[in-house]
Design an enzyme around this catalytic site. Sequence first.
Site, PDB file in Angstrom:
ATOM      1  N   GLU A  14       0.837  -1.220   0.000  1.00 15.13           N
ATOM      2  CA  GLU A  14       0.000   0.000   0.000  1.00 15.13           C
ATOM      3  C   GLU A  14       0.870   1.267   0.000  1.00 15.13           C
ATOM      4  O   GLU A  14       0.533   2.276   0.611  1.00 15.13           O
ATOM      5  CB  GLU A  14      -1.026  -0.045   1.136  1.00 15.13           C
ATOM      6  CG  GLU A  14      -1.892  -1.294   1.003  1.00 15.13           C
ATOM      7  CD  GLU A  14      -3.269  -1.209   1.568  1.00 15.13           C
ATOM      8  OE1 GLU A  14      -3.746  -0.098   1.809  1.00 15.13           O
ATOM      9  OE2 GLU A  14      -3.878  -2.276   1.733  1.00 15.13           O
TER      10      GLU A  14
HETATM   11  N1  CAA Z   1      -6.385  11.691  -4.055  1.00 11.28           N
HETATM   12  C1  CAA Z   1      -6.878  12.155  -5.210  1.00 11.28           C
HETATM   13  N2  CAA Z   1      -6.118  12.354  -6.317  1.00 11.28           N
HETATM   14  C2  CAA Z   1      -4.802  12.098  -6.213  1.00 11.28           C
HETATM   15  C3  CAA Z   1      -4.220  11.609  -5.021  1.00 11.28           C
HETATM   16  C4  CAA Z   1      -5.069  11.403  -3.911  1.00 11.28           C
HETATM   17  N3  CAA Z   1      -4.626  10.951  -2.749  1.00 11.28           N
HETATM   18  N4  CAA Z   1      -2.896  11.428  -5.225  1.00 11.28           N
HETATM   19  C5  CAA Z   1      -2.643  11.783  -6.503  1.00 11.28           C
HETATM   20  N5  CAA Z   1      -3.799  12.192  -7.101  1.00 11.28           N
HETATM   21  C6  CAA Z   1      -4.000  12.672  -8.450  1.00 11.28           C
HETATM   22  C7  CAA Z   1      -3.171  13.928  -8.726  1.00 11.28           C
HETATM   23  O1  CAA Z   1      -3.834  15.103  -8.325  1.00 11.28           O
HETATM   24  C8  CAA Z   1      -3.001  13.854 -10.239  1.00 11.28           C
HETATM   25  O2  CAA Z   1      -4.166  14.296 -10.880  1.00 11.28           O
HETATM   26  P1  CAA Z   1      -4.186  15.611 -11.833  1.00 11.28           P
HETATM   27  O3  CAA Z   1      -3.070  15.409 -12.837  1.00 11.28           O
HETATM   28  O4  CAA Z   1      -5.544  15.594 -12.434  1.00 11.28           O
HETATM   29  O5  CAA Z   1      -3.934  16.762 -10.910  1.00 11.28           O
HETATM   30  C9  CAA Z   1      -2.919  12.348 -10.500  1.00 11.28           C
HETATM   31  O6  CAA Z   1      -3.524  11.701  -9.372  1.00 11.28           O
HETATM   32  C10 CAA Z   1      -1.500  11.860 -10.658  1.00 11.28           C
HETATM   33  O7  CAA Z   1      -0.815  12.180  -9.472  1.00 11.28           O
HETATM   34  P2  CAA Z   1       0.758  12.417  -9.419  1.00 11.28           P
HETATM   35  O8  CAA Z   1       1.176  13.351 -10.519  1.00 11.28           O
HETATM   36  O9  CAA Z   1       1.079  12.788  -8.011  1.00 11.28           O
HETATM   37  O10 CAA Z   1       1.285  10.959  -9.815  1.00 11.28           O
HETATM   38  P3  CAA Z   1       2.733  10.303  -9.645  1.00 11.28           P
HETATM   39  O11 CAA Z   1       2.989   9.496 -10.844  1.00 11.28           O
HETATM   40  O12 CAA Z   1       3.724  11.335  -9.231  1.00 11.28           O
HETATM   41  O13 CAA Z   1       2.487   9.243  -8.462  1.00 11.28           O
HETATM   42  C11 CAA Z   1       2.321   8.437  -6.229  1.00 11.28           C
HETATM   43  C12 CAA Z   1       2.002   9.541  -7.213  1.00 11.28           C
HETATM   44  C13 CAA Z   1       1.856   8.973  -4.875  1.00 11.28           C
HETATM   45  C14 CAA Z   1       3.795   8.111  -6.160  1.00 11.28           C
HETATM   46  C15 CAA Z   1       1.485   7.174  -6.600  1.00 11.28           C
HETATM   47  O14 CAA Z   1       1.930   6.613  -7.809  1.00 11.28           O
HETATM   48  C16 CAA Z   1       1.506   6.114  -5.524  1.00 11.28           C
HETATM   49  O15 CAA Z   1       0.802   6.224  -4.509  1.00 11.28           O
HETATM   50  N6  CAA Z   1       2.269   5.017  -5.755  1.00 11.28           N
HETATM   51  C17 CAA Z   1       2.252   3.871  -4.838  1.00 11.28           C
HETATM   52  C18 CAA Z   1       1.189   2.895  -5.252  1.00 11.28           C
HETATM   53  C19 CAA Z   1       0.800   1.970  -4.149  1.00 11.28           C
HETATM   54  O16 CAA Z   1       0.535   2.381  -3.016  1.00 11.28           O
HETATM   55  N7  CAA Z   1       0.701   0.692  -4.467  1.00 11.28           N
HETATM   56  C20 CAA Z   1       0.246  -0.284  -3.518  1.00 11.28           C
HETATM   57  C21 CAA Z   1      -0.436  -1.385  -4.224  1.00 11.28           C
HETATM   58  S1  CAA Z   1      -1.953  -1.865  -3.532  1.00 11.28           S
HETATM   59  C22 CAA Z   1      -1.600  -2.970  -2.279  1.00 11.28           C
HETATM   60  O17 CAA Z   1      -0.509  -3.074  -1.802  1.00 11.28           O
HETATM   61  C23 CAA Z   1      -2.800  -3.679  -1.801  1.00 11.28           C
HETATM   62  C24 CAA Z   1      -2.599  -4.979  -1.150  1.00 11.28           C
HETATM   63  O18 CAA Z   1      -2.942  -5.991  -1.712  1.00 11.28           O
HETATM   64  C25 CAA Z   1      -2.151  -5.020   0.263  1.00 11.28           C
END
Ligand code: CAA
Length: 380
Positions: free
Chosen positions: A363
């Site tokens: 996550e």
């Molecule tokens: N809420 C709403 N929108 C959001 C947001 C949030 N919390 N975070 C980002 N966004 C939106 C941004 O506003 C942007 O939209 P706009 O272009 O329209 O403004 C869009 O999403 C893209 O955001 P970023 O430019 O910030 O994207 P990024 O490529 O820089 O990535 C990141 C951001 C936070 C690194 C994201 O990729 C991330 O969270 N990565 C980790 C993924 C993850 O947690 N994976 C876990 C897998 S699930 C799992 O583990 C489940 C299980 O089985 C246990």
Amino acid sequence: MDFNLTEEHIMIRDAARDFARTELLPGVIERDNKQEFPQELVHKMGELGFMGIMVDPKYGGSGMDAISYVLIMEELSKIDASASVIVSVNNSLVCYGLEAYGTEDQKQKYLTKLATGEFVGAFCLSEPEAGSDATSQQTTAIEKDDHYVINGTKNWITSGGRADVYLVIAQTDRDKGHRGINAFIVEKGTPGFHVGPKEDKLGIRGSDTHTLQFNDVKVPKENRIGEDGFGFKFAMKTLSGGRIGIAAQALGIASGAYELALKYSKERKAFGTEICNHQAIAFKLADMYTDITAARLMVMNAAWDKDQGNNYDMSSAMAKLYASKVAMEHTVEAVQIHGGNGFVKEYHVERLMRDAKITQIYEGTSEIQKIVISRGVIKG
Ligand code: CAA
């Protein structure tokens, strides 16, 4: 500001504690050894309302708040982090995602069964080439007539072989980047959907983790969640809540190991006295208790933000970052306090140490939490 739990919260915490001690504890070492999914226990947790903790009772949920959710997660995780991750994914990624963003038909068809534990849910975002970099989705969902056709591979999916309902994130229009990503509900048994071999893991070995393959999987259009292109934001929003659950899991792992270490240190004697009387051990206990208390406050703060309708992107990321660090550091110390016995399975702390590691990875890794926190800090 009131730091006391309400009577209702204390009752909920005690019910979860009692369940963990009487039901989860007896077979936990064996399930870890055999990598056995706790199927029957999942049904029991459903009966207790733990599979749909925050879901509205009109959809079969318990209608509790996020504070109750983290109290339950901490107690389950003290004993069995494999069982608690099934609860966490089902609650905060699958049930929350459907309740907050699904259509009424989707809620009636799927949420009502997921919230009661009749169904188990899985959340499919990660891919071989898209883990932390979640916008780089290679799985495609091509629109055709009244349906989408999904092709691709998903990795490390919790409850991957046991779930009934899968929320699948896929790229519909590559030219639109993350705005061309959608989320879909895929049912178990849909033609072309294959569950790959189970992963052999370091920790949370009782949870069921698989690679999933999608080969021309036809999904009706009504199974898309939200507006066209909402899939990436859907994933980010649900993961913010998921991180509260994993932070509470890490807290539970740490506090479970601490409680065992404290008890052991009061029983085990060395150099003519119980080892808790040696400063080398006493100071470890002081550090553990202090850090666990700080982690609990952060976890509660994130849950409180969610309950109050505040933005919880940063508080959940901070809680997960900190609680998972505390879990990793102090489960190692709990093993150390147990000495040779800490290396032996029947004392439980070696399992908690192995289980702690994943809380710094899934996550969103700790490094990803720092991206979220630092962007929030800089944006102000
Ligand atoms: N809420 C709403 N929108 C959001 C947001 C949030 N919390 N975070 C980002 N966004 C939106 C941004 O506003 C942007 O939209 P706009 O272009 O329209 O403004 C869009 O999403 C893209 O955001 P970023 O430019 O910030 O994207 P990024 O490529 O820089 O990535 C990141 C951001 C936070 C690194 C994201 O990729 C991330 O969270 N990565 C980790 C993924 C993850 O947690 N994976 C876990 C897998 S699930 C799992 O583990 C489940 C299980 O089985 C246990």
